[in-house]
Design a protein around this motif. Structure first.
Motif, PDB file in Angstrom:
ATOM      1  N   VAL A 136       0.928  -1.189   0.078  1.00 13.53           N
ATOM      2  CA  VAL A 136      -0.032   0.035   0.197  1.00 13.53           C
ATOM      3  C   VAL A 136       0.767   1.179  -0.144  1.00 13.53           C
ATOM      4  CG1 VAL A 136      -1.876   1.250   1.369  1.00 13.53           C
ATOM      5  CG2 VAL A 136      -1.784  -1.275   1.441  1.00 13.53           C
ATOM      6  N   THR A 137       0.605   2.091  -0.928  1.00  9.23           N
ATOM      7  CA  THR A 137       1.602   3.329  -0.777  1.00  9.23           C
ATOM      8  C   THR A 137       0.715   4.560  -0.951  1.00  9.23           C
ATOM      9  OG1 THR A 137       1.771   2.918  -3.579  1.00  9.23           O
ATOM     10  CG2 THR A 137       3.584   2.081  -2.168  1.00  9.23           C
ATOM     11  N   ALA A 138       1.158   5.768  -0.862  1.00 12.73           N
ATOM     12  CA  ALA A 138       0.397   7.053  -0.956  1.00 12.73           C
ATOM     13  C   ALA A 138       1.518   8.038  -1.324  1.00 12.73           C
ATOM     14  CB  ALA A 138      -0.372   7.257   0.373  1.00 12.73           C
ATOM     15  N   PRO A 139       1.104   9.298  -1.844  1.00 16.15           N
ATOM     16  CA  PRO A 139       2.086  10.577  -2.295  1.00 16.15           C
ATOM     17  C   PRO A 139       2.481  11.239  -1.179  1.00 16.15           C
ATOM     18  CG  PRO A 139      -0.158  10.647  -3.272  1.00 16.15           C
ATOM     19  CD  PRO A 139      -0.290   9.488  -2.459  1.00 16.15           C
ATOM     20  N   ALA A 140       1.842  11.437  -0.222  1.00 22.62           N
ATOM     21  CA  ALA A 140       2.216  12.136   1.326  1.00 22.62           C
ATOM     22  C   ALA A 140       1.051  12.060   2.228  1.00 22.62           C
ATOM     23  CB  ALA A 140       2.284  13.546   0.569  1.00 22.62           C
ATOM     24  N   TRP A 141       1.472  12.618   3.271  1.00 24.32           N
ATOM     25  CA  TRP A 141       0.581  12.685   4.662  1.00 24.32           C
ATOM     26  C   TRP A 141      -0.787  12.944   4.467  1.00 24.32           C
ATOM     27  CZ3 TRP A 141      -1.520  17.080   6.106  1.00 24.32           C
ATOM     28  CH2 TRP A 141      -0.740  18.333   5.799  1.00 24.32           C
ATOM     29  N   PRO A 142      -1.240  13.825   3.592  1.00 25.76           N
ATOM     30  CA  PRO A 142      -2.745  14.004   3.425  1.00 25.76           C
ATOM     31  C   PRO A 142      -3.604  12.627   3.026  1.00 25.76           C
ATOM     32  CG  PRO A 142      -1.476  15.837   2.348  1.00 25.76           C
ATOM     33  CD  PRO A 142      -0.445  14.718   2.709  1.00 25.76           C
ATOM     34  N   ALA A 143      -2.885  11.698   2.767  1.00 28.61           N
ATOM     35  CA  ALA A 143      -3.570  10.534   2.552  1.00 28.61           C
ATOM     36  C   ALA A 143      -3.590   9.437   3.501  1.00 28.61           C
ATOM     37  CB  ALA A 143      -2.556   9.467   1.367  1.00 28.61           C
ATOM     38  N   HIS A 144      -3.097   9.926   4.622  1.00 29.82           N
ATOM     39  CA  HIS A 144      -3.247   9.075   5.892  1.00 29.82           C
ATOM     40  C   HIS A 144      -4.653   8.429   6.133  1.00 29.82           C
ATOM     41  CE1 HIS A 144       0.297  10.943   8.333  1.00 29.82           C
ATOM     42  NE2 HIS A 144       0.773   9.740   7.538  1.00 29.82           N
ATOM     43  N   PRO A 145      -5.669   8.667   5.901  1.00 29.69           N
ATOM     44  CA  PRO A 145      -6.958   7.982   6.080  1.00 29.69           C
ATOM     45  C   PRO A 145      -7.077   6.919   5.137  1.00 29.69           C
ATOM     46  CG  PRO A 145      -7.368  10.423   6.292  1.00 29.69           C
ATOM     47  CD  PRO A 145      -5.925  10.332   5.883  1.00 29.69           C
ATOM     48  N   ALA A 146      -6.852   6.984   3.476  1.00 20.41           N
ATOM     49  CA  ALA A 146      -6.837   6.195   2.793  1.00 20.41           C
ATOM     50  C   ALA A 146      -5.903   5.124   2.801  1.00 20.41           C
ATOM     51  CB  ALA A 146      -6.828   6.835   1.357  1.00 20.41           C
ATOM     52  N   TRP A 147      -4.550   5.598   3.124  1.00 24.90           N
ATOM     53  CA  TRP A 147      -3.436   4.681   3.163  1.00 24.90           C
ATOM     54  C   TRP A 147      -3.559   3.692   4.569  1.00 24.90           C
ATOM     55  CZ3 TRP A 147       1.089   5.617   6.370  1.00 24.90           C
ATOM     56  CH2 TRP A 147       2.086   4.817   6.366  1.00 24.90           C
ATOM     57  N   LEU A 148      -3.852   4.074   5.513  1.00 26.21           N
ATOM     58  CA  LEU A 148      -4.132   3.454   6.706  1.00 26.21           C
ATOM     59  C   LEU A 148      -5.063   2.541   6.783  1.00 26.21           C
ATOM     60  CD1 LEU A 148      -2.697   6.115   9.224  1.00 26.21           C
ATOM     61  CD2 LEU A 148      -1.566   3.814   8.679  1.00 26.21           C
ATOM     62  N   LYS A 149      -6.309   2.903   6.104  1.00 29.81           N
ATOM     63  CA  LYS A 149      -7.311   2.148   6.005  1.00 29.81           C
ATOM     64  C   LYS A 149      -7.036   0.923   5.174  1.00 29.81           C
ATOM     65  CE  LYS A 149     -12.393   2.305   4.519  1.00 29.81           C
ATOM     66  NZ  LYS A 149     -13.507   3.089   4.005  1.00 29.81           N
ATOM     67  N   ARG A 150      -6.561   1.150   3.855  1.00 24.31           N
ATOM     68  CA  ARG A 150      -6.049   0.149   3.012  1.00 24.31           C
ATOM     69  C   ARG A 150      -5.024  -0.951   3.612  1.00 24.31           C
ATOM     70  NH1 ARG A 150      -6.675   0.586  -2.890  1.00 24.31           N
ATOM     71  NH2 ARG A 150      -8.272   2.080  -3.241  1.00 24.31           N
ATOM     72  N   PHE A 151      -4.153  -0.382   4.617  1.00 23.51           N
ATOM     73  CA  PHE A 151      -2.873  -1.070   5.124  1.00 23.51           C
ATOM     74  C   PHE A 151      -3.815  -1.915   6.305  1.00 23.51           C
ATOM     75  CE2 PHE A 151       0.607  -1.334   8.319  1.00 23.51           C
ATOM     76  CZ  PHE A 151       1.266  -2.400   7.429  1.00 23.51           C
ATOM     77  N   ALA A 152      -4.551  -1.274   7.037  1.00 19.95           N
ATOM     78  CA  ALA A 152      -5.214  -2.116   8.229  1.00 19.95           C
ATOM     79  C   ALA A 152      -6.142  -3.288   7.735  1.00 19.95           C
ATOM     80  CB  ALA A 152      -6.216  -0.994   8.896  1.00 19.95           C
ATOM     81  N   ALA A 153      -6.703  -3.315   6.470  1.00 20.78           N
ATOM     82  CA  ALA A 153      -7.502  -4.153   5.948  1.00 20.78           C
ATOM     83  C   ALA A 153      -6.506  -5.280   5.389  1.00 20.78           C
ATOM     84  CB  ALA A 153      -8.075  -3.738   4.531  1.00 20.78           C
ATOM     85  N   MET A 154      -5.384  -5.195   5.099  1.00 25.88           N
ATOM     86  CA  MET A 154      -4.412  -6.261   4.814  1.00 25.88           C
ATOM     87  C   MET A 154      -3.966  -6.926   6.173  1.00 25.88           C
ATOM     88  SD  MET A 154      -1.785  -4.706   1.926  1.00 25.88           S
ATOM     89  CE  MET A 154      -2.652  -4.087   0.284  1.00 25.88           C
TER      90      MET A 154
END
Length: 186
Positions: free
Chosen positions: A166-184
């Protein structure tokens, strides 16, 4: 719940270490934050990167982050997933062979990996990204492509999953990034 390894270094991006470290623990996961040549209780300096309309991000001093585990004592088999924050740290952490071995372990054992911003520099130095769609801070696009990855040009508040990565461009993506990682991790 999962036991996670977070690899840090001096001038890691402040939000990109603090937020996942705290949020993943709040979800019930155990997170060991380590840095080469440092022990539990040592600190790493952080930097705050802001997007203020310039050609690139601005950088300001952040907070000191206290490590809660000792790098030299890490046993890779004990961990279920890896977190790689961005900032300037990945630029020099990728020169440490033990750090590269750690990153490779997670890919070789098909364990979840979450990398954000400049964290892609560390991934690209450690493994082939062939077959992976990878987001990162746009300045890291050439490295992602050179490592064989398909660079994902997505909005700064979005994340992309590719296999167990799971990757993201920068910290504004925390909600989407952490949600996808947590699902894994479930």
């Amino acid at each position: 719940m999962a036991r996670l390894l977070l690899i840090a270094g001096d001038y890691v991006e402040d939000y990109e270490i603090m937020v996942p470290f705290q949020a993943l623990q709040a979800m019930g996961h155990s997170v060991d934050a380590v840095c080469p040549d440092k022990r539990e209780g040592d600190k790493v300096r952080t930097a705050i990167h802001d997007f203020e309309g310039d050609q690139t991000y601005s950088e300001k001093p952040g907070h000191d982050f206290t490590l809660n585990a000792t790098f030299a004592e890490v046993e890779m088999a004990d961990y279920d997933g890896l977190v790689v924050p961005g900032g300037r740290a990945p630029e020099y952490l990728r020169l440490d062979e033990r750090v590269l071995e750690m990153v490779r372990h997670f890919f070789e054992h098909d364990k979840p990996v979450a990398a954000i911003c400049h964290g892609a520099q560390l991934l690209a130095a450690a493994v082939s990204l062939e077959g992976h769609r990878v987001s990162a801070y746009p300045a890291c696009a050439p490295e992602v492509r050179l490592a064989g990855g398909d660079f994902a040009e997505i909005d700064v508040d979005q994340a992309v999953a590719s296999g167990k990565l799971v990757t993201a461009p920068a910290w504004p993506a925390h909600p989407a990034w952490l949600k996808r990682f947590a699902a894994m991790l479930d």
